[in-house]
Design a protein around this motif. Structure first.
Motif, PDB file in Angstrom:
ATOM      1  N   UNK A  16       0.837  -1.199   0.000  1.00 32.37           N
ATOM      2  CA  UNK A  16       0.000   0.000   0.000  1.00 32.37           C
ATOM      3  C   UNK A  16       0.877   1.258   0.000  1.00 32.37           C
ATOM      4  N   UNK A  17       1.878   1.278   0.858  1.00 37.04           N
ATOM      5  CA  UNK A  17       2.768   2.435   0.954  1.00 37.04           C
ATOM      6  C   UNK A  17       3.570   2.625  -0.328  1.00 37.04           C
ATOM      7  N   UNK A  18       4.089   1.528  -0.872  1.00 38.50           N
ATOM      8  CA  UNK A  18       4.906   1.604  -2.085  1.00 38.50           C
ATOM      9  C   UNK A  18       4.087   2.117  -3.263  1.00 38.50           C
ATOM     10  N   UNK A  19       2.919   1.541  -3.469  1.00 39.29           N
ATOM     11  CA  UNK A  19       2.098   1.915  -4.630  1.00 39.29           C
ATOM     12  C   UNK A  19       1.562   3.336  -4.504  1.00 39.29           C
ATOM     13  N   UNK A  20       1.202   3.734  -3.283  1.00 39.52           N
ATOM     14  CA  UNK A  20       0.725   5.115  -3.084  1.00 39.52           C
ATOM     15  C   UNK A  20       1.852   6.118  -3.305  1.00 39.52           C
ATOM     16  N   UNK A  70     -15.206  -9.575 -13.931  1.00 37.31           N
ATOM     17  CA  UNK A  70     -14.000  -8.829 -13.567  1.00 37.31           C
ATOM     18  C   UNK A  70     -12.894  -9.184 -14.558  1.00 37.31           C
ATOM     19  N   UNK A  71     -12.458  -8.209 -15.329  1.00 38.83           N
ATOM     20  CA  UNK A  71     -11.528  -8.473 -16.432  1.00 38.83           C
ATOM     21  C   UNK A  71     -10.124  -7.913 -16.207  1.00 38.83           C
ATOM     22  N   UNK A  72      -9.852  -7.339 -15.038  1.00 37.94           N
ATOM     23  CA  UNK A  72      -8.559  -6.685 -14.832  1.00 37.94           C
ATOM     24  C   UNK A  72      -7.404  -7.688 -14.831  1.00 37.94           C
ATOM     25  N   UNK A  73      -6.202  -7.259 -15.244  1.00 42.64           N
ATOM     26  CA  UNK A  73      -5.033  -8.139 -15.237  1.00 42.64           C
ATOM     27  C   UNK A  73      -4.660  -8.551 -13.813  1.00 42.64           C
ATOM     28  N   UNK A  74      -4.119  -9.765 -13.682  1.00 37.54           N
ATOM     29  CA  UNK A  74      -3.716 -10.292 -12.380  1.00 37.54           C
ATOM     30  C   UNK A  74      -2.202 -10.463 -12.337  1.00 37.54           C
ATOM     31  N   UNK A  75      -1.597  -9.862 -11.322  1.00 36.83           N
ATOM     32  CA  UNK A  75      -0.163 -10.026 -11.081  1.00 36.83           C
ATOM     33  C   UNK A  75      -0.023 -10.904  -9.845  1.00 36.83           C
ATOM     34  N   UNK A  76       0.509 -12.111 -10.026  1.00 37.22           N
ATOM     35  CA  UNK A  76       0.682 -13.038  -8.913  1.00 37.22           C
ATOM     36  C   UNK A  76       1.983 -12.767  -8.175  1.00 37.22           C
ATOM     37  N   UNK A  95      -1.165 -11.944 -15.761  1.00 32.06           N
ATOM     38  CA  UNK A  95      -0.381 -10.954 -16.493  1.00 32.06           C
ATOM     39  C   UNK A  95       1.105 -11.103 -16.172  1.00 32.06           C
ATOM     40  N   UNK A  96       1.406 -11.399 -14.898  1.00 33.04           N
ATOM     41  CA  UNK A  96       2.803 -11.531 -14.487  1.00 33.04           C
ATOM     42  C   UNK A  96       2.856 -12.396 -13.234  1.00 33.04           C
ATOM     43  N   UNK A  97       4.062 -12.832 -12.882  1.00 32.27           N
ATOM     44  CA  UNK A  97       4.236 -13.731 -11.746  1.00 32.27           C
ATOM     45  C   UNK A  97       5.552 -13.355 -11.071  1.00 32.27           C
ATOM     46  N   UNK A  98       5.486 -12.852  -9.838  1.00 35.98           N
ATOM     47  CA  UNK A  98       6.674 -12.384  -9.133  1.00 35.98           C
ATOM     48  C   UNK A  98       6.934 -13.228  -7.889  1.00 35.98           C
ATOM     49  N   UNK A  99       8.167 -13.637  -7.709  1.00 35.21           N
ATOM     50  CA  UNK A  99       8.547 -14.426  -6.537  1.00 35.21           C
ATOM     51  C   UNK A  99       9.032 -13.505  -5.428  1.00 35.21           C
ATOM     52  N   UNK A 107       7.759  -4.811  -8.922  1.00 34.24           N
ATOM     53  CA  UNK A 107       6.304  -4.761  -8.758  1.00 34.24           C
ATOM     54  C   UNK A 107       5.742  -3.497  -9.383  1.00 34.24           C
ATOM     55  N   UNK A 108       6.478  -2.393  -9.304  1.00 33.05           N
ATOM     56  CA  UNK A 108       6.015  -1.140  -9.916  1.00 33.05           C
ATOM     57  C   UNK A 108       5.960  -1.267 -11.441  1.00 33.05           C
TER      58      UNK A 108
END
Length: 205
Positions: A16-20, A70-76, A95-99, A107-108
């Motif tokens: 939340x802090x990072x994206x904001x 709900x059609x939005x992309x999903x980032x796992x 859409x993407x997959x992050x470990x 992530x950004x």
């Protein structure tokens, strides 16, 4: 709009802090049901989803999303990444997959790309809504003329089929083209395809 589903509160707070900090609007949830119940705006969006949630899996929820509106992309994201899991997620439309742990920039970048993709979808859907409204504004005769035009008939042929004068057909055709903002016959054909219209070449139905 970025939505985050993760049952780890520390992760939710950090994302939340990072994206904001990047100027994004964020909503976080500890479970998928909370996300589904939350009212969503018709704006470019994406979902950051943890693969392992308490009492459920992100992959199962991804399948549920595919059946919904709900059609939005999903980032796992996951702390238990493996090749098989990544393949399943991507095949199911992720859409993407992050470990975990991932770098902030990773992530950004993923979110930025996902939002750009969803922006194209939202724009296309809004354009289709406007096109449907424009088609609905056509008179019955104008709609009929459009179906004849996209079948490849000339004005004289359409006039014979509809038992009208060629001048009248030209008027209806001109009105329809203007209302649909179609600049040429190929443009009209593309719009008709988007609307799912079928050509009408064998007389009125």
């Amino acid at each position: 709009m970025v939505y985050v589903i993760d049952d780890d509160e520390a992760v939710r707070i950090a994302l939340d802090a990072l994206l904001r900090s990047a100027g994004l609007h964020v909503e976080t949830f500890s479970a998928s049901r909370e996300f589904l119940a939350f009212p969503k705006k018709a704006v470019p969006s994406c979902l950051i989803l943890d693969v392992r949630l308490q009492g459920e899996t992100g992959l199962a929820f991804q399948k549920e999303l595919a059946k919904s509106e709900i059609r939005m992309p999903v980032v796992f994201m996951t702390g238990y990444a493996d090749v098989a899991m990544s393949v399943r997620a991507m095949k199911a439309g992720a859409f993407d997959f992050l470990a975990k742990p991932f770098r902030d920039q990773e992530i950004l970048d993923a979110v930025t790309d996902a939002l750009a993709r969803d922006g194209e979808r939202v724009q296309a859907e809004q354009a289709l809504v406007a096109l449907r409204a424009a088609y609905a504004s056509l008179t019955t005769r104008e709609q009929e003329v459009v179906r004849y035009v996209i079948s490849g008939l000339m004005n004289k042929q359409i006039a014979a089929q509809m038992k009208l004068s060629e001048v009248t057909v030209k008027i209806h055709r001109g009105h329809a083209m203007r209302k649909l903002a179609a600049h040429s016959v190929p443009d009209l054909v593309r719009k008709a395809q988007a609307l799912g219209l079928k050509p009408q070449a064998n007389g009125p139905s």
